[in-house]
Design a protein around this motif. Structure first.
Motif, PDB file in Angstrom:
ATOM      1  N   ASP A 190       0.760  -1.098  -0.095  1.00 59.75           N
ATOM      2  CA  ASP A 190      -0.034  -0.008  -0.183  1.00 59.75           C
ATOM      3  C   ASP A 190       0.467   1.107  -0.053  1.00 59.75           C
ATOM      4  O   ASP A 190       0.487   2.249  -0.773  1.00 59.75           O
ATOM      5  N   VAL A 191       1.904   1.392   0.827  1.00 59.99           N
ATOM      6  CA  VAL A 191       2.910   2.625   0.791  1.00 59.99           C
ATOM      7  C   VAL A 191       3.531   2.466  -0.482  1.00 59.99           C
ATOM      8  O   VAL A 191       3.570   3.635  -0.838  1.00 59.99           O
ATOM      9  N   ILE A 192       4.030   1.713  -0.932  1.00 57.13           N
ATOM     10  CA  ILE A 192       4.630   1.767  -2.511  1.00 57.13           C
ATOM     11  C   ILE A 192       3.804   2.567  -3.515  1.00 57.13           C
ATOM     12  O   ILE A 192       4.017   3.112  -4.046  1.00 57.13           O
ATOM     13  N   LEU A 193       2.354   1.864  -3.453  1.00 58.23           N
ATOM     14  CA  LEU A 193       1.616   2.474  -4.518  1.00 58.23           C
ATOM     15  C   LEU A 193       1.094   3.864  -4.288  1.00 58.23           C
ATOM     16  O   LEU A 193       1.015   4.779  -5.092  1.00 58.23           O
ATOM     17  N   GLN A 194       1.043   4.249  -2.657  1.00 58.72           N
ATOM     18  CA  GLN A 194       0.780   5.586  -2.370  1.00 58.72           C
ATOM     19  C   GLN A 194       2.098   6.488  -2.948  1.00 58.72           C
ATOM     20  O   GLN A 194       1.783   7.788  -3.299  1.00 58.72           O
ATOM     21  N   ILE A 195       3.108   5.941  -2.728  1.00 57.41           N
ATOM     22  CA  ILE A 195       4.376   6.799  -3.035  1.00 57.41           C
ATOM     23  C   ILE A 195       4.498   7.071  -4.310  1.00 57.41           C
ATOM     24  O   ILE A 195       4.825   8.180  -4.927  1.00 57.41           O
ATOM     25  N   ALA A 196       4.248   5.921  -5.470  1.00 58.90           N
ATOM     26  CA  ALA A 196       4.518   5.987  -6.590  1.00 58.90           C
ATOM     27  C   ALA A 196       3.166   6.995  -7.300  1.00 58.90           C
ATOM     28  O   ALA A 196       3.250   7.736  -8.069  1.00 58.90           O
ATOM     29  N   ARG A 197       1.953   7.024  -6.628  1.00 58.64           N
ATOM     30  CA  ARG A 197       1.207   8.133  -6.923  1.00 58.64           C
ATOM     31  C   ARG A 197       1.619   9.692  -6.567  1.00 58.64           C
ATOM     32  O   ARG A 197       1.554  10.446  -7.311  1.00 58.64           O
ATOM     33  N   ASP A 198       2.214   9.517  -5.415  1.00 56.97           N
ATOM     34  CA  ASP A 198       2.494  11.087  -4.908  1.00 56.97           C
ATOM     35  C   ASP A 198       3.618  11.493  -5.699  1.00 56.97           C
ATOM     36  O   ASP A 198       3.789  12.856  -5.592  1.00 56.97           O
ATOM     37  N   ALA A 199       4.486  10.791  -6.004  1.00 55.16           N
ATOM     38  CA  ALA A 199       5.545  11.187  -6.800  1.00 55.16           C
ATOM     39  C   ALA A 199       5.232  11.376  -8.441  1.00 55.16           C
ATOM     40  O   ALA A 199       6.161  11.719  -9.193  1.00 55.16           O
ATOM     41  N   ALA A 200       4.189  11.148  -8.490  1.00 49.74           N
ATOM     42  CA  ALA A 200       3.577  11.434  -9.956  1.00 49.74           C
ATOM     43  C   ALA A 200       4.370  10.630 -11.124  1.00 49.74           C
ATOM     44  O   ALA A 200       4.928  11.257 -12.190  1.00 49.74           O
ATOM     45  N   ILE A 201       4.607   9.260 -10.852  1.00 45.47           N
ATOM     46  CA  ILE A 201       5.337   8.504 -11.814  1.00 45.47           C
ATOM     47  C   ILE A 201       4.628   8.218 -12.934  1.00 45.47           C
ATOM     48  O   ILE A 201       3.528   7.471 -12.578  1.00 45.47           O
ATOM     49  N   TYR A 202       4.975   8.199 -14.039  1.00 39.61           N
ATOM     50  CA  TYR A 202       4.429   7.667 -15.480  1.00 39.61           C
ATOM     51  C   TYR A 202       5.291   6.615 -15.820  1.00 39.61           C
ATOM     52  O   TYR A 202       6.458   6.858 -15.931  1.00 39.61           O
ATOM     53  N   ASP A 203       4.570   5.537 -16.491  1.00 41.61           N
ATOM     54  CA  ASP A 203       5.348   4.549 -17.330  1.00 41.61           C
ATOM     55  C   ASP A 203       5.442   5.051 -18.705  1.00 41.61           C
ATOM     56  O   ASP A 203       4.752   5.554 -19.381  1.00 41.61           O
TER      57      ASP A 203
END
Ligand code: SF4
Ligand code: SF4
Length: 418
Positions: A114-127
């Motif tokens: 859950d934390v990894i998904l949240q950080i991926a979202r907060d960091a605005a990471i795009y594939d």
């Protein structure tokens, strides 16, 4: 002759691509998408001339933060048409500062799925493979705890770069292999997949260096066929993310950095030499071409040489999903001829389709028989168009047929019942 079962072998034009490092490009400003279509500005609360830090969240678009990719001053908003993303409302930001906004960094044992998904979202990471937010893809693929399918689910960081011009993925995997691999490991933790690897087509010596850095079992070598096969075992389900997205996740988790820049290969026969540039998202494509001394009269292609799209406006911003920008000199347009029934398109199709038959059925409006030929399985790789001796754009026709799903006649008349 390299071994391949389906696909084509492209002429190798990368030259000294392996020695090509990543250079940073200073920019004067960026144009960042805030909303799709003609929606009201989501940042109307921010006055023009507001200072913004690099990484600062401006608003949310479909639940993913829009972050400033430079430190500078907000100048206003503008509506544009982007060749890949259509109508967009964008913010113009002048780059004239050095403030940076970072995320908190947590110890590794606190990085749950859950934390990894949240950080991926907060960091605005795009594939970079498709321009989709990484958290969305990982969340969609995520398995329940103790699900046995995890054993056959393989997360692959795609660093193959098998188009003839691109080299940015090679540069990323050679520059920061450990951080990119850490990002892949964490992405696998978020999805609960038990297997993952980096797929690459580096030559032997470089491959050895990479294996030494991240472990022999974590590198999967592909041949030079196009499109590549990312895993050999047919029983496995392969899920693919880009190596730049992995690196961005590694940087967000270890350093608190948001995803603000892309690594782009700028190449083509209208340039004296190809380069890999690290540039903030939102930079004008024209600025990249000017930095690479592109000759005048070139045509711009966003994306690779097989499936890229043309771009007529050099002010178009560089957005996630673009890792190659080509400047090509004009060339004669080939007039497509009739199909000669040679079957080469079927021989190379990695999806095992019969492209010539799909096109024939579609042209003759045999829609009811089209469904059995599964045009919807086409992923648009364009190998069939590349190989066709008659110069036909077979891939475009197959994709069009796939969109109808063979139900054109069935759909007719639906309106009568509304
Ligand atoms: S574009 Fe579609 S039909 Fe053509 S080779 Fe690729 S998958 Fe097959
Ligand atoms: S490769 Fe071209 S000419 Fe040959 S069968 Fe396919 S569409 Fe027809």
């Amino acid at each position: 002759m390299p071994l391949f079962q389906r696909g084509v072998v492209l002429p190798f034009q990368k030259g000294k691509a392996l020695e090509r490092g990543i250079e940073s490009l200073d920019v004067t400003g960026v144009r960042l998408p805030l909303a799709a279509g003609d929606m009201d500005s989501p940042i109307s609360h921010l006055a023009a001339d507001t200072p913004v830090a690099c990484g600062q969240e401006l608003c949310r678009m479909d639940d993913t933060p829009v972050v400033s990719t430079v430190s500078g001053t907000l100048e206003g908003t503008v509506a544009i048409h982007h060749p890949l993303y259509g109508s967009l409302l964008c913010a113009d930001i002048r780059a004239d500062g050095d403030a940076e906004d970072r995320l908190p960094v947590l110890p590794e044992d606190e990085l749950t799925a859950d934390v990894i998904l949240q950080i991926a979202r907060d960091a605005a990471i795009y594939d970079e493979l498709d321009g989709i937010p990484l958290w969305e893809k990982l969340q969609q693929w995520r398995l329940p705890e103790n699900d046995l399918t995890a054993l056959h689910s393989v997360l692959v960081a795609d660093a193959t770069e098998n188009d003839i011009f691109g080299s940015s993925a090679w540069a990323v995997v050679m520059e920061q292999p450990k951080l990119a691999f850490f990002g892949l490991q964490m992405a696998a933790r978020a999805t609960r997949f038990s297997r993952y690897h980096i797929a690459t087509m580096l030559p032997k010596r470089r491959r050895r260096t990479l294996k030494h850095a991240i472990g022999r079992m974590n590198v999967y070598t592909v041949g030079d066929e196009y499109p590549v096969t990312l895993f050999a075992d047919r029983d496995d389900e392969v899920y693919r993310i880009g190596i730049q997205a992995c690196l961005a996740l590694g940087r967000a988790l270890k350093q608190g950095l948001r995803h603000t820049a892309a690594i782009v290969t700028v190449a083509g026969d209208a340039l004296p030499a190809p380069r890999n540039l690290r540039v903030p998202f939102g930079t004008e494509i024209g600025a990249l071409l000017t930095a690479c001394q592109a000759k005048s009269g070139h045509q711009i292609i966003l994306g690779d040489s097989m499936v890229g799209v043309t771009c007529s406006d050099p002010h178009t911003p560089l957005l996630p999903g673009i890792t190659t920008v080509l400047a090509m000199l004009p060339r004669p347009v080939r007039v497509p001829g009739p199909c000669i029934g040679c079957g080469r398109c079927a021989a190379v199709c990695p999806a095992g389709l019969l492209p010539y038959e799909i096109v024939r059925r579609s042209e003759n409006m045999h829609y009811e028989r089209l469904q059995h030929l599964s045009p919807g399985d086409c992923d648009g790789c364009a190998a069939c168009s590349y190989i066709c001796p008659a110069g036909r754009d077979v891939a475009a026709e197959v994709l069009k047929a796939g969109q109808t799903k063979g139900t054109v006649f069935l759909n007719w008349g639906e309106d009568d019942y509304e």
